[in-house]
Design a protein around this motif. Sequence first.
Motif, PDB file in Angstrom:
ATOM      1  N   LYS A  63      20.249  41.264  49.490  1.00  0.00           N
ATOM      2  CA  LYS A  63      20.320  41.872  48.170  1.00  0.00           C
ATOM      3  C   LYS A  63      21.274  43.055  48.236  1.00  0.00           C
ATOM      4  O   LYS A  63      21.177  43.900  49.127  1.00  0.00           O
ATOM      5  CB  LYS A  63      18.941  42.364  47.721  1.00  0.00           C
ATOM      6  N   ARG A  64      22.183  43.115  47.303  1.00  0.00           N
ATOM      7  CA  ARG A  64      23.096  44.241  47.195  1.00  0.00           C
ATOM      8  C   ARG A  64      22.332  45.420  46.608  1.00  0.00           C
ATOM      9  O   ARG A  64      21.669  45.291  45.576  1.00  0.00           O
ATOM     10  CB  ARG A  64      24.274  43.883  46.296  1.00  0.00           C
ATOM     11  N   MET A  65      22.392  46.580  47.280  1.00  0.00           N
ATOM     12  CA  MET A  65      21.648  47.741  46.824  1.00  0.00           C
ATOM     13  C   MET A  65      22.520  48.986  46.836  1.00  0.00           C
ATOM     14  O   MET A  65      23.495  49.064  47.599  1.00  0.00           O
ATOM     15  CB  MET A  65      20.412  47.981  47.704  1.00  0.00           C
ATOM     16  N   THR A  66      22.165  49.927  46.000  1.00  0.00           N
ATOM     17  CA  THR A  66      22.832  51.227  45.957  1.00  0.00           C
ATOM     18  C   THR A  66      21.790  52.311  46.155  1.00  0.00           C
ATOM     19  O   THR A  66      20.736  52.289  45.519  1.00  0.00           O
ATOM     20  CB  THR A  66      23.538  51.444  44.611  1.00  0.00           C
ATOM     21  N   GLY A  93      18.321  47.752  43.656  1.00  0.00           N
ATOM     22  CA  GLY A  93      19.105  46.550  43.849  1.00  0.00           C
ATOM     23  C   GLY A  93      18.355  45.347  43.334  1.00  0.00           C
ATOM     24  O   GLY A  93      17.254  45.034  43.812  1.00  0.00           O
ATOM     25  N   GLU A 111      23.777  36.537  47.860  1.00  0.00           N
ATOM     26  CA  GLU A 111      22.685  37.266  47.209  1.00  0.00           C
ATOM     27  C   GLU A 111      21.634  36.288  46.710  1.00  0.00           C
ATOM     28  O   GLU A 111      21.950  35.301  46.040  1.00  0.00           O
ATOM     29  CB  GLU A 111      23.217  38.122  46.060  1.00  0.00           C
TER      30      GLU A 111
END
Length: 326
Positions: A79-82, A98, A221
């Motif tokens: 999972k792309r997270m910030t 994310g 993802e």
Amino acid sequence: MRLRVAGKGCSIFWIVITVLAAATVGQASDGDVGIVLTQVSENETVGVLPGENLGFQIQAGWKIMERGPARLDAELLGKRMTRIEFYLGNKTFLVQAGRDELYVKGFIAGSGALTGLTAGEKRLLKDALENNGKIDLGEHTETFLHALNILSSWPSNMAVFIWHDSDEAMSAVGREKLAVMPRKDLNARNTEAVKLVPLDRPAVERMAPPALNVTATDVREIAVVQGWTSICRRIGHSYTGRYFKCIDDFGLCLERRYFNYTHVVGGRRCFGRCGVRCTGVPEVKIYTRDCFNHDACVTRLGYTAFSCDIMFTFCADDVMNAPRCR
């Protein structure tokens, strides 16, 4: 950077940021508050809003879940997270988001002690949100603004702690309580599944969000389950939501009574908007069923009601993930 910012590390951060601010704050013009940025690496940025005396760090990466079928060269799933850390005095407020996961935590730099937000701190964060609508942080702009929105909206009686991972959802509520439920029930907005337990501060203070892999490539993802329901199309029209009231005498909300509530979506009070009513960046408007229900709850029961604290956790991922109204 790790979750906890040691006192020494935080001091170094502010020394660097102060030098940058002194060197570049004069570049702000046309009435903008201005934002000072420095790119630490491809996936990490630090900055400061000089007008608000608010520092921050942004890091982007992947939460790696697993590899595909058993092959050494199988693709990574993740999972792309910030992650955004806001530095406000001796406090750090972390927001890591994310897809369907959300981690929010406020703590004292150095000790790691869990903390809340004062009225003055929320006002500062709200000012930062309202006065910086033109900032450009690339792909992180909306996450940055949404993070400011959720923090400036935080109930005054709650410690800053929300933890929505793949398996469980929990949040600090009221005075020294923790609301917990299985993740599937959060997705289904099943308030009957919420259980209140004592807040174990030492255990919570040891918790850290998933480490981010900032160098991974060829990551696919994974699909996620949507929990929020947009009501943008109901703006200007009456809408009926639902809230509940805790009616037991033990402070654990073991019994609940549910009520319907009808109100026009939007209007002068921005009823149903995610955030503190009409505050926030004008062009970033999010209206959802959960935020409408929370507004109904606080209208009837007040901002410090246990019931409304519990409902706030359902609003949190709406703020970060629901689409803006066009």
